[in-house]
Design an enzyme around this catalytic site. Structure first.
Site, PDB file in Angstrom:
ATOM      1  N   TYR A 144      22.822  58.730  39.650  1.00 39.55           N
ATOM      2  CA  TYR A 144      23.891  57.869  39.147  1.00 39.55           C
ATOM      3  C   TYR A 144      23.632  56.438  39.587  1.00 39.55           C
ATOM      4  O   TYR A 144      23.263  56.206  40.741  1.00 39.55           O
ATOM      5  CB  TYR A 144      25.251  58.350  39.677  1.00 39.55           C
ATOM      6  N   ASP A 239      17.715  52.406  44.111  1.00 39.43           N
ATOM      7  CA  ASP A 239      19.164  52.211  44.132  1.00 39.43           C
ATOM      8  C   ASP A 239      19.691  52.843  45.422  1.00 39.43           C
ATOM      9  O   ASP A 239      19.843  54.060  45.531  1.00 39.43           O
ATOM     10  CB  ASP A 239      19.804  52.850  42.898  1.00 39.43           C
ATOM     11  N   LYS A 267      28.646  49.931  48.680  1.00 43.36           N
ATOM     12  CA  LYS A 267      29.357  50.798  49.626  1.00 43.36           C
ATOM     13  C   LYS A 267      29.389  50.262  51.071  1.00 43.36           C
ATOM     14  O   LYS A 267      30.172  49.364  51.348  1.00 43.36           O
ATOM     15  CB  LYS A 267      28.823  52.224  49.516  1.00 43.36           C
TER      16      LYS A 267
HETATM   17  C1  LIG Z   1      28.416  54.333  44.029  1.00 44.97           C
HETATM   18  C2  LIG Z   1      27.102  54.088  43.395  1.00 44.97           C
HETATM   19  C3  LIG Z   1      26.902  53.129  42.388  1.00 44.97           C
HETATM   20  C4  LIG Z   1      28.049  52.370  41.773  1.00 44.97           C
HETATM   21  O1  LIG Z   1      28.695  51.562  42.713  1.00 44.97           O
HETATM   22  P1  LIG Z   1      30.199  51.064  42.392  1.00 44.97           P
HETATM   23  O2  LIG Z   1      30.536  50.206  43.571  1.00 44.97           O
HETATM   24  O3  LIG Z   1      31.014  52.306  42.277  1.00 44.97           O
HETATM   25  O4  LIG Z   1      30.144  50.301  41.122  1.00 44.97           O
HETATM   26  C5  LIG Z   1      25.634  52.906  41.930  1.00 44.97           C
HETATM   27  N1  LIG Z   1      24.584  53.572  42.425  1.00 44.97           N
HETATM   28  C6  LIG Z   1      24.719  54.503  43.386  1.00 44.97           C
HETATM   29  C7  LIG Z   1      23.511  55.197  43.923  1.00 44.97           C
HETATM   30  C8  LIG Z   1      25.978  54.798  43.899  1.00 44.97           C
HETATM   31  O5  LIG Z   1      26.114  55.736  44.827  1.00 44.97           O
END
Ligand SMILES: *Cc1c(COP(=O)(O)O)cnc(C)c1O
Length: 426
Positions: A144, A239, A267
């Protein structure tokens, strides 16, 4: 467990928001029932609107590595806030957080702050395209990357497929620039490069895939991606919105000692406030506006209140043995849980991230390896865990997070709660 107040609040919320929520998983659809409305949190505990006290392993989906309402974070935020909350002009706090990160992270030389993980990834993809002059990106089924258009795609049926949109409202022409392959599959990636020679701007991967179960990859596979990117003039984008500052201060790049070309964060970086970031070498980052031609901006980017929360939180993460202690606490929970064998109950983990699955497999590395039918066991377990005061993300595809605030008592209580909940699953 009393939940009338949450139920009433949820009914009311349904009048205001689609599905009653401002982000879909919160609606409890995967586990059924009423989402708990949270009144407050302190340390490892949260209290819902009916006064139930729970040990929290969701931790706002990962950001709260120090637990809720950490005093150092609160003090820093309050002090900053008293001097104004936003200027739309540079502040010294941005320098401070950037220096804290860059001087302790050999994998990036420059950084840009944004306001969410989605925004970080979206901007990083634009940067990869701008830097390489190529359009296509390659992503993996089971990773994701936030909700920007070109990443809301899932794999089709072939070895190498263009994505199918996984959301209405995403034009097919966007999706045609996204190639989707299975994790842990070298052949599929080689095939994609054979087919789309010189067209792939970047490979994007969660180096520790933790948004669709915990699909830990072998280091050998990540190294393979590094090598094939280098060979083809394609950028490797890690990511690390979840794994950054979580499995160690330098995230998965440091954990595996593999240098990607671009890294995204989110995060934990914001200490519980909305912050994202992307970083790379000076050369790659020089493509970003106003130095280069890749445009990216934000009214609240580098917001001083959020910056001070990030500084306070990351300063704690840098203290000696911070990650070691977190990991040994997680191991303690895991060794307690490993005695339970109900319906092939298993816990997978890395650092302070853990994932519960009901599976006969000893390793799960691809999305296809997850047994959707086993989610019925998770649902049953979930509600009994709530009854016994344990809160986790309301879906069997979500991972749990240990924080610095979790105590030995929390862990003992958690193991006992699992024992009881799993008897109902049986
Ligand atoms: C949480 C997450 C996102 C999206 O971040 P948001 O702050 O919710 O927009 C993108 N990539 C990864 C790997 C994530 O865990």
């Amino acid at each position: 467990m009393k939940n009338n107040t949450s139920a009433q609040l949820f009914e009311k919320a349904k009048n205001f928001f689609p599905g009653g929520v401002n982000s879909p998983v919160r609606a409890f659809r995967s586990v059924g029932g009423t989402p708990l409305f949270i009144d407050k949190g302190k340390g490892s505990h949260i209290w819902d609107a009916d006064g139930n006290e729970l040990v929290d392993y969701c931790c706002s989906w990962g950001p709260l590595i120090l637990g809720h309402a950490n005093e150092k974070v609160l003090n820093a935020v309050e002090k900053t806030m008293r001097n104004g909350t936003s200027f739309g002009a540079p502040t010294r706090l941005e320098n401070e957080l950037a220096e804290l990160i860059l001087s302790n992270n050999p994998f990036i030389e420059k950084i840009r702050f944004v306001s969410s993980g989605t925004e970080a990834v979206m901007s990083a993809i634009r940067l990869a395209r701008g830097f390489t002059g190529r359009n296509k990106i390659l992503k993996f089924e089971g990773c994701y990357h936030g909700h920007s258009d070109s990443l809301l795609v899932k794999a089709g049926s072939g070895l190498v497929t263009f994505g199918n949109t996984s959301s209405a409202g995403v034009p097919e022409s966007f999706v045609n620039e996204t190639i989707v392959v299975s994790l842990n599959n070298k052949k599929a990636v080689e095939e994609a490069f054979a087919q789309f020679h010189n067209q792939i701007a970047c490979i994007i991967i969660e180096p520790i895939p933790a948004n669709n179960g915990l699909l830990l990859q072998d280091k050998d596979y990540l190294q393979f991606l590094r090598d094939i990117c280098t060979k083809n003039g394609t950028l490797l984008l890690f990511d690390e919105v979840i794994s950054g500052f979580r499995v160690g201060f330098t995230g998965a790049a440091g954990y595996y000692n593999i240098k990607p070309d671009i890294i995204t964060y989110g995060k934990i970086i914001g200490g519980g406030f909305p912050v994202g970031a992307y970083g790379a070498s000076k050369e790659i980052m020089s493509k970003i506006s106003p130095e280069g031609g890749v445009y990216q901006a934000g009214t609240l980017s580098g917001n001083p209140v959020a910056m001070s929360a990030g500084i306070a939180q990351l300063s704690e993460c840098l203290k000696p043995n911070f990650y070691k202690k977190l990991e040994s606490k997680t191991q303690k929970l895991l060794s307690g849980l490993s005695q339970f064998k109900t319906k092939n109950f298993k816990v997978f983990s890395v650092g302070s991230i853990f994932w519960i699955a009901f599976t006969d497999k000893d390793k799960i590395q691809t999305a296809e390896d997850i047994d959707a039918d086993s989610m019925q066991y998770f649902r049953t377990m979930y509600h009994h865990l709530l009854e016994h005061g344990i809160y986790m993300g309301p879906s069997g595809y979500e991972v749990g997070f240990m924080s610095e605030a979790h105590s030995d008592d929390d862990i003992t209580k958690t193991i006992a709660a699992f024992h009881k909940a799993l008897q109902h699953v049986q």
